[in-house]
Design a protein around this motif. Structure first.
Motif, PDB file in Angstrom:
ATOM      1  N   UNK A 754       0.838  -1.211   0.000  1.00  0.00           N
ATOM      2  CA  UNK A 754       0.000   0.000   0.000  1.00  0.00           C
ATOM      3  C   UNK A 754       0.868   1.254   0.000  1.00  0.00           C
ATOM      4  N   UNK A 755       1.931   1.248   0.811  1.00  0.00           N
ATOM      5  CA  UNK A 755       2.805   2.433   0.877  1.00  0.00           C
ATOM      6  C   UNK A 755       3.495   2.652  -0.468  1.00  0.00           C
ATOM      7  N   UNK A 756       3.887   1.605  -1.129  1.00  0.00           N
ATOM      8  CA  UNK A 756       4.498   1.732  -2.462  1.00  0.00           C
ATOM      9  C   UNK A 756       3.503   2.330  -3.452  1.00  0.00           C
ATOM     10  N   UNK A 760       3.621   5.886  -5.443  1.00  0.00           N
ATOM     11  CA  UNK A 760       3.461   5.948  -6.896  1.00  0.00           C
ATOM     12  C   UNK A 760       2.373   6.945  -7.273  1.00  0.00           C
ATOM     13  N   UNK A 761       1.373   7.091  -6.400  1.00  0.00           N
ATOM     14  CA  UNK A 761       0.289   8.033  -6.648  1.00  0.00           C
ATOM     15  C   UNK A 761       0.622   9.433  -6.165  1.00  0.00           C
ATOM     16  N   UNK A 762       1.858   9.628  -5.668  1.00  0.00           N
ATOM     17  CA  UNK A 762       2.275  10.950  -5.216  1.00  0.00           C
ATOM     18  C   UNK A 762       1.775  11.305  -3.840  1.00  0.00           C
ATOM     19  N   UNK A 763       1.376  10.325  -3.061  1.00  0.00           N
ATOM     20  CA  UNK A 763       0.873  10.566  -1.714  1.00  0.00           C
ATOM     21  C   UNK A 763       1.941  10.224  -0.685  1.00  0.00           C
ATOM     22  N   UNK A 764       1.776  10.776   0.511  1.00  0.00           N
ATOM     23  CA  UNK A 764       2.722  10.494   1.592  1.00  0.00           C
ATOM     24  C   UNK A 764       2.328   9.170   2.259  1.00  0.00           C
ATOM     25  N   UNK A 765       3.237   8.176   2.259  1.00  0.00           N
ATOM     26  CA  UNK A 765       2.881   6.851   2.807  1.00  0.00           C
ATOM     27  C   UNK A 765       3.254   6.677   4.276  1.00  0.00           C
ATOM     28  N   UNK A 766       3.647   7.786   4.976  1.00  0.00           N
ATOM     29  CA  UNK A 766       4.137   7.645   6.356  1.00  0.00           C
ATOM     30  C   UNK A 766       3.126   6.935   7.264  1.00  0.00           C
ATOM     31  N   UNK A 767       1.867   7.347   7.171  1.00  0.00           N
ATOM     32  CA  UNK A 767       0.863   6.726   8.057  1.00  0.00           C
ATOM     33  C   UNK A 767       0.708   5.233   7.788  1.00  0.00           C
ATOM     34  N   UNK A 768       0.704   4.893   6.513  1.00  0.00           N
ATOM     35  CA  UNK A 768       0.567   3.474   6.165  1.00  0.00           C
ATOM     36  C   UNK A 768       1.770   2.677   6.669  1.00  0.00           C
ATOM     37  N   UNK A 769       2.980   3.301   6.525  1.00  0.00           N
ATOM     38  CA  UNK A 769       4.200   2.627   6.985  1.00  0.00           C
ATOM     39  C   UNK A 769       4.164   2.435   8.495  1.00  0.00           C
ATOM     40  N   UNK A 770       3.774   3.461   9.221  1.00  0.00           N
ATOM     41  CA  UNK A 770       3.708   3.343  10.681  1.00  0.00           C
ATOM     42  C   UNK A 770       2.690   2.263  11.113  1.00  0.00           C
ATOM     43  N   UNK A 771       1.556   2.251  10.411  1.00  0.00           N
ATOM     44  CA  UNK A 771       0.549   1.229  10.721  1.00  0.00           C
ATOM     45  C   UNK A 771       1.095  -0.180  10.454  1.00  0.00           C
ATOM     46  N   UNK A 772       1.873  -0.327   9.374  1.00  0.00           N
ATOM     47  CA  UNK A 772       2.482  -1.615   9.047  1.00  0.00           C
ATOM     48  C   UNK A 772       3.454  -2.051  10.138  1.00  0.00           C
ATOM     49  N   UNK A 793       9.627  -7.294   8.466  1.00  0.00           N
ATOM     50  CA  UNK A 793      10.007  -6.049   9.165  1.00  0.00           C
ATOM     51  C   UNK A 793      11.235  -5.438   8.504  1.00  0.00           C
ATOM     52  N   UNK A 794      12.205  -6.306   8.169  1.00  0.00           N
ATOM     53  CA  UNK A 794      13.393  -5.810   7.464  1.00  0.00           C
ATOM     54  C   UNK A 794      13.034  -5.205   6.125  1.00  0.00           C
ATOM     55  N   UNK A 795      12.146  -5.859   5.394  1.00  0.00           N
ATOM     56  CA  UNK A 795      11.710  -5.343   4.097  1.00  0.00           C
ATOM     57  C   UNK A 795      10.993  -3.996   4.255  1.00  0.00           C
ATOM     58  N   UNK A 796      10.187  -3.875   5.333  1.00  0.00           N
ATOM     59  CA  UNK A 796       9.486  -2.609   5.584  1.00  0.00           C
ATOM     60  C   UNK A 796      10.490  -1.491   5.846  1.00  0.00           C
ATOM     61  N   UNK A 797      11.519  -1.744   6.683  1.00  0.00           N
ATOM     62  CA  UNK A 797      12.545  -0.722   6.935  1.00  0.00           C
ATOM     63  C   UNK A 797      13.319  -0.387   5.657  1.00  0.00           C
ATOM     64  N   UNK A 798      13.610  -1.411   4.865  1.00  0.00           N
ATOM     65  CA  UNK A 798      14.333  -1.160   3.606  1.00  0.00           C
ATOM     66  C   UNK A 798      13.530  -0.229   2.700  1.00  0.00           C
ATOM     67  N   UNK A 799      12.229  -0.556   2.572  1.00  0.00           N
ATOM     68  CA  UNK A 799      11.368   0.272   1.716  1.00  0.00           C
ATOM     69  C   UNK A 799      11.201   1.680   2.298  1.00  0.00           C
ATOM     70  N   UNK A 800      11.083   1.763   3.641  1.00  0.00           N
ATOM     71  CA  UNK A 800      10.950   3.073   4.277  1.00  0.00           C
ATOM     72  C   UNK A 800      12.196   3.909   4.050  1.00  0.00           C
ATOM     73  N   UNK A 801      13.383   3.266   4.159  1.00  0.00           N
ATOM     74  CA  UNK A 801      14.641   3.982   3.918  1.00  0.00           C
ATOM     75  C   UNK A 801      14.710   4.460   2.475  1.00  0.00           C
TER      76      UNK A 801
END
Length: 816
Positions: A754-756, A760-772, A793-801
């Protein structure tokens, strides 16, 4: 020879004629070679010319013949002349002296007749011995000679007339043997009748002891059963004492074990009685009863098999092995009164599945004889069977109605047979069946079942059936608790303990080992889901099933369960990064063995498909080609559906290899959407068929749409529909069971996608990432040992970084 008186007054003998005298050592019969002498006084050996036997005893014979004539006035062999007298000397016995001279004293006759014996060795040894015995007679003292016995007279006669004697003796032997055999048979028959009567009395006493014991208020019946067991030993001894009592004794022992509810021993002894030719009406009836009870017992166990096709196949086997012989024997049985006759007819109707007629006959039986509580018990069993048939067709309301009627009948039976553990076992089994119904209070029937089994154990503390039922109740409850996200360990440990108690009483109880294996398997799965090491539980589960298979190697259920345990072991190895191939191969072999025993066993094919599926999963994780394993899995699941198209679990499982195949196709750069579509169709079919654990197909649907969304994101396609579906089905799974870590794992994985998409849609994914992050942390709390969770969890941090870097923000924490 001439005697003359000399001048001194003494007698002096003079030999006047030497014509027949010879030296003993000379050869020949006489000087002229002829048999000569005065025939009337001639000994037998002299008459036949046997010169080798002529000695002083020959003269004793002649002296005896002379004395015989002097005393009686007759010759010993009668009046005749020449060669006739010679012939008589050879083959005729002298006439007893008292017959020709009745007044002769017995001792004097004995002395004379001893001189006239045909055999020289039976005469006096010399004339002196003859004279001494005569002197004893004259002096009035005891003589040495003894009268000839009857046996010896017969012997001498037989010796003279051999042909006639042989014929006579042979006939006499035959007559005596016939008389003796007849007397023996009569004695034997009388003795057998005595032993049989004694056995019959003991059998009647056994029936009386147990029937009275069962009618008493609920109490420990072990004392009465011990008395019966001692009587069984006495009957065994009686049977060993008399060979012809073997049949009655075997029957009596079998009948006793039937009353003791030890059906295996009862069957063995009754069949032995039948095989030795003891096949009267009592044996026929007892065999009908024991096969009938075995049929009911095995049928009760079969009804708890969860998989319909496996259950139905097992019931067919039971009907062949027990129902048919029960019917054959019962149809030949006759009751001693109207109540028993009605009871037998009720059993026949029940086994013929004429349930309405069977119910009518049971009512007739217990109305005729109130103490015949077994008729009430049979009535309850019939209602249970009617309920089971309705349950198999999904008519649960009717099932509940029949189960209620069954409980009422059991209760009525218990009012009479208050200490008969078998009634309580039937009622306990009913509660176990109720636990498998939808929309019921499982805990209510679980507690009720345990309580009733405890009552059975009050009546019989060594009731294997009661302990086995308790073990089944507990492992079933543990399984349900685990599915509902509760801690099942207390229930599972108690299940294992009850199985051990059953095995301590009956070490060869295969069903107890199966229950133990189920409990250990469920324990292992719970440990796996909560990050604990399951290997000890898995090893114990494997050992339990190997024991069950050793007892009954042709039970497909045991091989199937063993396969599932090895599969669980392989799954654990995979989560720990260990090679699961050995366990997986054992799993496949066990499933294949189950399908060999029963080629129509859909459940085994279903489990075989799962084994191939996990084998494919391992190969994909380690970069190996998984196409063959995926193909084998799909084929096995298709076989399952072909055999039983009404099993929702088969469709759930069919979706899994298609979903895994879609993941593999993405890694290979191929389009996975066809495989995703097949997976979605299978999962939706499982939901339509009202899968008993709907959280599972919902969770898998969410994962299928995630794979689709992943491919669409990589290819720049619109992923909104896939993400929305994935989110919807994740929430459905969590709503049904919020305590399974893999539901949170799937939701966390979805958060990454969802965050990806939002980026891609130009939205801020911070909330989705935190929820994940929060969702994945919840998965860790539920199972801190899940490697997949930490990987996500590692994949989530990688994508967040990655996202932060593109936004020119610090990603040090996330990278760390």
């Amino acid at each position: 020879m001439l005697e003359q008186t000399e001048d001194d007054g003494q007698w002096k003998p003079y030999v006047m004629d030497f014509g027949l005298v010879r030296e003993q050592d000379s050869a020949g019969v006489t000087v002229s070679g002829m048999t000569m002498g005065t025939p009337a006084y001639m000994s037998p050996e002299q008459a036949i010319g046997d010169i080798h036997r002529l000695d002083r005893r020959t003269d004793v014979y002649s002296l005896g013949a002379t004395l015989y004539e002097l005393l009686s006035g007759h010759l010993p062999l009668g009046e005749c002349m020449g060669m006739e007298m010679v012939r008589r000397a050879i083959d005729r016995e002298p006439v007893p002296l008292h017959k020709v001279a009745p007044g002769i004293p017995r001792d004097l006759e004995t002395i004379v007749m001893k001189c006239l014996e045909k055999e020289p060795e039976r005469r006096y040894d010399s004339a002196r011995a003859f004279a001494e015995d005569l002197q004893s007679y004259l002096d009035g003292t005891e003589i040495k000679a003894r009268p000839i016995s009857l046996f010896h007279r017969l012997y001498k006669r037989a010796k003279r007339q051999k042909a006639i004697s042989i014929t006579f003796i042979t006939a006499l032997i035959i007559v005596l043997a016939t008389i003796g055999y007849g007397l023996h048979l009569k004695w034997q028959a009388n003795y057998q009748a005595k032993i049989t009567q004694e056995i019959g009395q003991k059998t009647g006493k056994i029936d009386s002891i147990l029937s009275k014991s069962y009618l008493m208020p609920l109490h420990n019946t072990q004392k009465e059963k011990k008395i019966v067991e001692d009587m069984v030993e006495e009957i065994k001894n009686l049977g060993n004492e008399v060979k012809l009592a073997e049949g009655p004794s075997k029957y009596a022992i079998g009948r006793a074990y039937l009353e003791l509810n030890d059906l295996s021993k009862a069957r063995n002894y009754l069949e032995e009685a039948w095989n030795v030719g003891y096949q009267n009406a009592d044996v026929v009836h007892a065999l009908g009863m024991v096969f009938g009870r075995l049929y009911q017992r095995e049928l009760q166990q079969a009804e708890h098999i969860q998989k319909k096709e496996q259950r139905e196949a097992r019931i067919q086997e039971i009907e062949r092995e027990y129902r048919q012989p029960a019917l054959e024997f019962l149809k030949k049985s006759q009751g001693s009164n109207a109540a028993e006759q009605a009871y037998i007819k009720a059993q026949i109707a029940y086994f013929e599945k004429q349930y309405e007629e069977a119910l009518t006959k049971t009512k007739m039986a217990y109305k005729e004889m109130l103490e015949l509580y077994k008729a009430r018990q049979l009535e309850a069993d019939i209602y249970v069977q009617l309920g089971n048939e309705k349950k198999s067709t999904g008519l649960y309301d009717e099932t509940k109605k029949y189960y209620e009627q069954a409980e009422n009948s059991y209760d009525e039976a218990i009012k009479i047979g208050r200490s008969d553990a078998s009634i309580y076992e039937g009622l306990c089994n009913l509660q176990l069946l109720r636990m498998g119904l939808p929309q019921i209070n499982v805990e209510e029937y679980f507690k009720k079942g345990l309580h009733i089994c405890e009552q059975a154990l009050q009546g019989d503390p060594e009731s294997v059936g009661a302990y086995s039922l308790q073990s089944s109740l507990l492992y079933r409850m543990g399984y349900l608790e685990m599915r509902l996200g509760k801690d099942p360990r207390d229930s599972l440990l108690r299940s294992i303990e009850k199985a051990w108690q059953a095995l301590r009483i009956q070490p060869k109880h295969a069903e107890a080992y199966k229950s133990m294996g189920e409990a250990y398997k469920n324990m292992a799965e719970f440990k796996m889901n909560h990050g604990e090491d399951p290997r000890d539980s898995l090893k114990k589960a494997i050992n339990a099933l190997q024991n069950a298979i050793e007892i009954n190697p042709n039970d497909d259920r045991f091989h199937d369960l063993l396969g599932r345990i090895h599969k669980t072991y392989a799954q654990y190895d995979m989560t720990r990064g260990n090679d699961p191939q050995e366990s997986m191969q054992k799993s496949i072999v066990a499933y294949q063995k189950a399908t060999e025993i029963r080629p129509d066993f859909a459940g085994a094919y279903n489990n075989l498909g799962n084994a191939y599926f996990y084998d494919a999963e391992y190969k994909i994780n380690y970069g190996k080609d998984a196409r063959d394993s995926l193909k084998n899995a799909i084929n096995a699941f298709q076989k399952t559906i072909n055999l039983n198209p009404h099993n929702s679990n088969s469709y759930l499982n069919m979706g899994n290899p298609y979903l895994l195949q879609a993941t593999f196709e993405i890694e290979q750069g191929e389009d996975p959407r066809d495989s995703v579509r097949m997976a979605v169709q299978s999962y939706q079919k499982a939901i339509e068929m009202n899968h008993p654990y709907l959280n599972m197909p919902y969770n898998n649907l969410a994962e299928a749409y995630q794979v689709s969304a992943m491919y669409e994101l990589e290819k720049g396609l619109d992923a909104r529909a896939s993400l929305e579906n994935a989110k919807k089905f994740c929430q459905e799974a969590l709503t049904i069971n919020p305590n399974l870590f893999y539901h949170y794992l799937a939701q966390g994985r979805l958060g990454i996608l969802e965050s990806r998409w939002q980026k891609k849609q130009g939205k801020n994914p911070d909330d989705v990432i935190n929820q994940a992050h929060q969702t994945l942390e919840k998965a860790v709390q539920l199972n801190p040992e899940s490697a997949d969770t930490y990987c996500e969890i590692g994949e989530l941090y990688r994508w967040q970084a990655e996202f932060l870097i593109t936004e020119k923000r610090s990603a040090t924490k996330e990278i760390t």
